[in-house]
Design a protein around this motif. Sequence first.
Motif, PDB file in Angstrom:
ATOM      1  N   LEU A  44       0.829  -1.204   0.000  1.00 15.73           N
ATOM      2  CA  LEU A  44       0.000   0.000   0.000  1.00 15.73           C
ATOM      3  C   LEU A  44       0.867   1.260   0.000  1.00 15.73           C
ATOM      4  O   LEU A  44       0.562   2.234  -0.705  1.00 15.73           O
ATOM      5  N   LEU A  45       1.937   1.238   0.795  1.00 20.50           N
ATOM      6  CA  LEU A  45       2.827   2.397   0.843  1.00 20.50           C
ATOM      7  C   LEU A  45       3.504   2.611  -0.504  1.00 20.50           C
ATOM      8  O   LEU A  45       3.611   3.749  -0.987  1.00 20.50           O
ATOM      9  N   LYS A  46       3.966   1.525  -1.119  1.00 19.53           N
ATOM     10  CA  LYS A  46       4.621   1.650  -2.425  1.00 19.53           C
ATOM     11  C   LYS A  46       3.646   2.168  -3.476  1.00 19.53           C
ATOM     12  O   LYS A  46       4.014   3.015  -4.322  1.00 19.53           O
ATOM     13  N   SER A  47       2.403   1.716  -3.439  1.00 18.81           N
ATOM     14  CA  SER A  47       1.406   2.198  -4.395  1.00 18.81           C
ATOM     15  C   SER A  47       1.179   3.697  -4.230  1.00 18.81           C
ATOM     16  O   SER A  47       1.037   4.430  -5.219  1.00 18.81           O
ATOM     17  N   MET A  48       1.133   4.154  -2.974  1.00 22.77           N
ATOM     18  CA  MET A  48       0.959   5.578  -2.715  1.00 22.77           C
ATOM     19  C   MET A  48       2.125   6.388  -3.273  1.00 22.77           C
ATOM     20  O   MET A  48       1.934   7.402  -3.955  1.00 22.77           O
ATOM     21  N   THR A  49       3.357   5.963  -3.009  1.00 18.72           N
ATOM     22  CA  THR A  49       4.522   6.723  -3.457  1.00 18.72           C
ATOM     23  C   THR A  49       4.630   6.725  -4.982  1.00 18.72           C
ATOM     24  O   THR A  49       5.017   7.728  -5.582  1.00 18.72           O
ATOM     25  N   ARG A  50       4.270   5.609  -5.624  1.00 22.81           N
ATOM     26  CA  ARG A  50       4.287   5.571  -7.089  1.00 22.81           C
ATOM     27  C   ARG A  50       3.240   6.515  -7.675  1.00 22.81           C
ATOM     28  O   ARG A  50       3.495   7.216  -8.669  1.00 22.81           O
ATOM     29  N   TYR A  51       2.057   6.530  -7.060  1.00 23.25           N
ATOM     30  CA  TYR A  51       1.008   7.446  -7.515  1.00 23.25           C
ATOM     31  C   TYR A  51       1.460   8.894  -7.369  1.00 23.25           C
ATOM     32  O   TYR A  51       1.298   9.706  -8.297  1.00 23.25           O
ATOM     33  N   MET A  52       2.041   9.216  -6.217  1.00 20.89           N
ATOM     34  CA  MET A  52       2.498  10.581  -5.976  1.00 20.89           C
ATOM     35  C   MET A  52       3.547  11.001  -7.002  1.00 20.89           C
ATOM     36  O   MET A  52       3.503  12.097  -7.574  1.00 20.89           O
ATOM     37  N   ALA A  53       4.531  10.124  -7.240  1.00 24.80           N
ATOM     38  CA  ALA A  53       5.616  10.450  -8.151  1.00 24.80           C
ATOM     39  C   ALA A  53       5.126  10.613  -9.588  1.00 24.80           C
ATOM     40  O   ALA A  53       5.739  11.345 -10.382  1.00 24.80           O
ATOM     41  N   ALA A  54       4.027   9.944  -9.928  1.00 26.97           N
ATOM     42  CA  ALA A  54       3.519   9.990 -11.292  1.00 26.97           C
ATOM     43  C   ALA A  54       2.732  11.264 -11.591  1.00 26.97           C
ATOM     44  O   ALA A  54       2.498  11.589 -12.762  1.00 26.97           O
ATOM     45  N   GLN A  55       2.320  12.007 -10.564  1.00 24.28           N
ATOM     46  CA  GLN A  55       1.515  13.210 -10.766  1.00 24.28           C
ATOM     47  C   GLN A  55       2.410  14.386 -11.147  1.00 24.28           C
ATOM     48  O   GLN A  55       3.286  14.778 -10.376  1.00 24.28           O
ATOM     49  N   GLN A  56       2.176  14.943 -12.318  1.00 21.64           N
ATOM     50  CA  GLN A  56       3.004  16.054 -12.790  1.00 21.64           C
ATOM     51  C   GLN A  56       2.538  17.404 -12.250  1.00 21.64           C
ATOM     52  O   GLN A  56       3.328  18.350 -12.166  1.00 21.64           O
ATOM     53  N   ALA A  57       1.272  17.502 -11.880  1.00 25.62           N
ATOM     54  CA  ALA A  57       0.726  18.739 -11.305  1.00 25.62           C
ATOM     55  C   ALA A  57      -0.158  18.365 -10.124  1.00 25.62           C
ATOM     56  O   ALA A  57      -1.020  17.493 -10.242  1.00 25.62           O
ATOM     57  N   ILE A  58       0.064  19.017  -8.995  1.00 25.67           N
ATOM     58  CA  ILE A  58      -0.642  18.697  -7.748  1.00 25.67           C
ATOM     59  C   ILE A  58      -1.003  19.995  -7.033  1.00 25.67           C
ATOM     60  O   ILE A  58      -0.231  20.964  -7.061  1.00 25.67           O
ATOM     61  N   SER A  59      -2.151  20.013  -6.383  1.00 26.48           N
ATOM     62  CA  SER A  59      -2.466  21.082  -5.437  1.00 26.48           C
ATOM     63  C   SER A  59      -3.282  20.493  -4.290  1.00 26.48           C
ATOM     64  O   SER A  59      -4.026  19.531  -4.479  1.00 26.48           O
ATOM     65  N   PHE A  60      -3.104  21.060  -3.103  1.00 28.31           N
ATOM     66  CA  PHE A  60      -3.877  20.616  -1.943  1.00 28.31           C
ATOM     67  C   PHE A  60      -3.802  21.654  -0.836  1.00 28.31           C
ATOM     68  O   PHE A  60      -2.942  22.541  -0.845  1.00 28.31           O
ATOM     69  N   ARG A  61      -4.717  21.527   0.097  1.00 27.76           N
ATOM     70  CA  ARG A  61      -4.688  22.298   1.337  1.00 27.76           C
ATOM     71  C   ARG A  61      -4.185  21.393   2.449  1.00 27.76           C
ATOM     72  O   ARG A  61      -4.336  20.176   2.381  1.00 27.76           O
ATOM     73  N   TYR A  62      -3.606  21.984   3.478  1.00 30.74           N
ATOM     74  CA  TYR A  62      -3.116  21.175   4.593  1.00 30.74           C
ATOM     75  C   TYR A  62      -3.325  21.897   5.920  1.00 30.74           C
ATOM     76  O   TYR A  62      -3.421  23.127   5.984  1.00 30.74           O
ATOM     77  N   ASP A  63      -3.413  21.082   6.969  1.00 35.18           N
ATOM     78  CA  ASP A  63      -3.419  21.567   8.351  1.00 35.18           C
ATOM     79  C   ASP A  63      -2.354  20.790   9.099  1.00 35.18           C
ATOM     80  O   ASP A  63      -2.267  19.564   8.976  1.00 35.18           O
ATOM     81  N   THR A  64      -1.542  21.484   9.876  1.00 32.92           N
ATOM     82  CA  THR A  64      -0.489  20.817  10.627  1.00 32.92           C
ATOM     83  C   THR A  64      -0.654  21.079  12.114  1.00 32.92           C
ATOM     84  O   THR A  64      -1.261  22.066  12.535  1.00 32.92           O
ATOM     85  N   ASP A  65      -0.099  20.168  12.901  1.00 34.59           N
ATOM     86  CA  ASP A  65      -0.135  20.276  14.352  1.00 34.59           C
ATOM     87  C   ASP A  65       1.226  19.849  14.881  1.00 34.59           C
ATOM     88  O   ASP A  65       1.598  18.682  14.782  1.00 34.59           O
ATOM     89  N   LEU A  66       1.995  20.799  15.377  1.00 38.12           N
ATOM     90  CA  LEU A  66       3.315  20.531  15.938  1.00 38.12           C
ATOM     91  C   LEU A  66       3.218  20.532  17.455  1.00 38.12           C
ATOM     92  O   LEU A  66       2.851  21.546  18.064  1.00 38.12           O
ATOM     93  N   GLU A  67       3.511  19.379  18.057  1.00 40.24           N
ATOM     94  CA  GLU A  67       3.446  19.263  19.516  1.00 40.24           C
ATOM     95  C   GLU A  67       4.788  19.651  20.126  1.00 40.24           C
ATOM     96  O   GLU A  67       5.843  19.218  19.662  1.00 40.24           O
TER      97      GLU A  67
END
Length: 271
Positions: free
Chosen positions: A46-69
């Motif tokens: 599953l992890l390898k499938s995710m990384t392959r999918y990510m690497a194959a995307q030539q254009a990406i956009s997203f929003r994010y929220d982070t929490d640093l403890e």
Amino acid sequence: MASDLFKASGFGSGLRRRAAVGIGVLIGCTGLSSRAMAGEAEAMTLLKSMTRYMAAQQAISFRYDTDLEIITNDKQRLNLASSGTVSLARPGSIRATRSNGFINTESVFDGKTFTLLGKGRNVYMQVPINGSIETLVDELKDKYRRPLPAADLLLPQAYEELTDGVIDVKDLGSGVIGGVECDHLAFRKKDVDFQIWIAQGDRPFPCRYQITSKLISGSPQYTVQVSDWQTGAAAVGQDFSFVPPDGARKITFDDLKKMKDMGELPSHYQL
């Protein structure tokens, strides 16, 4: 202390759900080892499938929220929450914003120059960096000590970075993040533990990524959660040119280092 978390987490580096059973059953069950190995294999797939999918995307956009403890000297846990956006076009363009109530910044990279704009002060800093997004991540981490959070998920070698030094793997079944059903995986290394929730289906993007440092007392965590995932023609914010705002003042990297409100943490969080 928080900067140590960034370094230990790999930013400066990259069980299917079962019924609970009693300790006696765990000890005496002769089939446990093979089932655990099957869970590990599925998690790695599953992890390898995710990384392959990510690497194959030539254009990406997203929003994010982070929490640093953050763990204070008197063992109090505090959290610094941030939000922002990321848009990128491979091989070498990225634009990112970040705001946490104390800092409001925008970073732009066009394959030749990295720009950091401090919107509150209306100042900007530029340094020459020539190459890909991978080059940018490495130079910001190693030369400028300004790692990009969770950037290891965006790199072509993400699978190798994430699995290097892994000593334990678990497939924890399904979870739901932001209304998206995900596969929930957990990994352990010598210095950090990390969990990742990967969207199920034909778009296996990382919905949540959580890193726990084992080198810092109290084991603080860093979490990034992704939403509004878009790829290809649907990706937004694909203009990577930088035009200084009216009245903006250009500063040097040395000037930037002296500005406490432009660092990773507000000054009153540095306890």
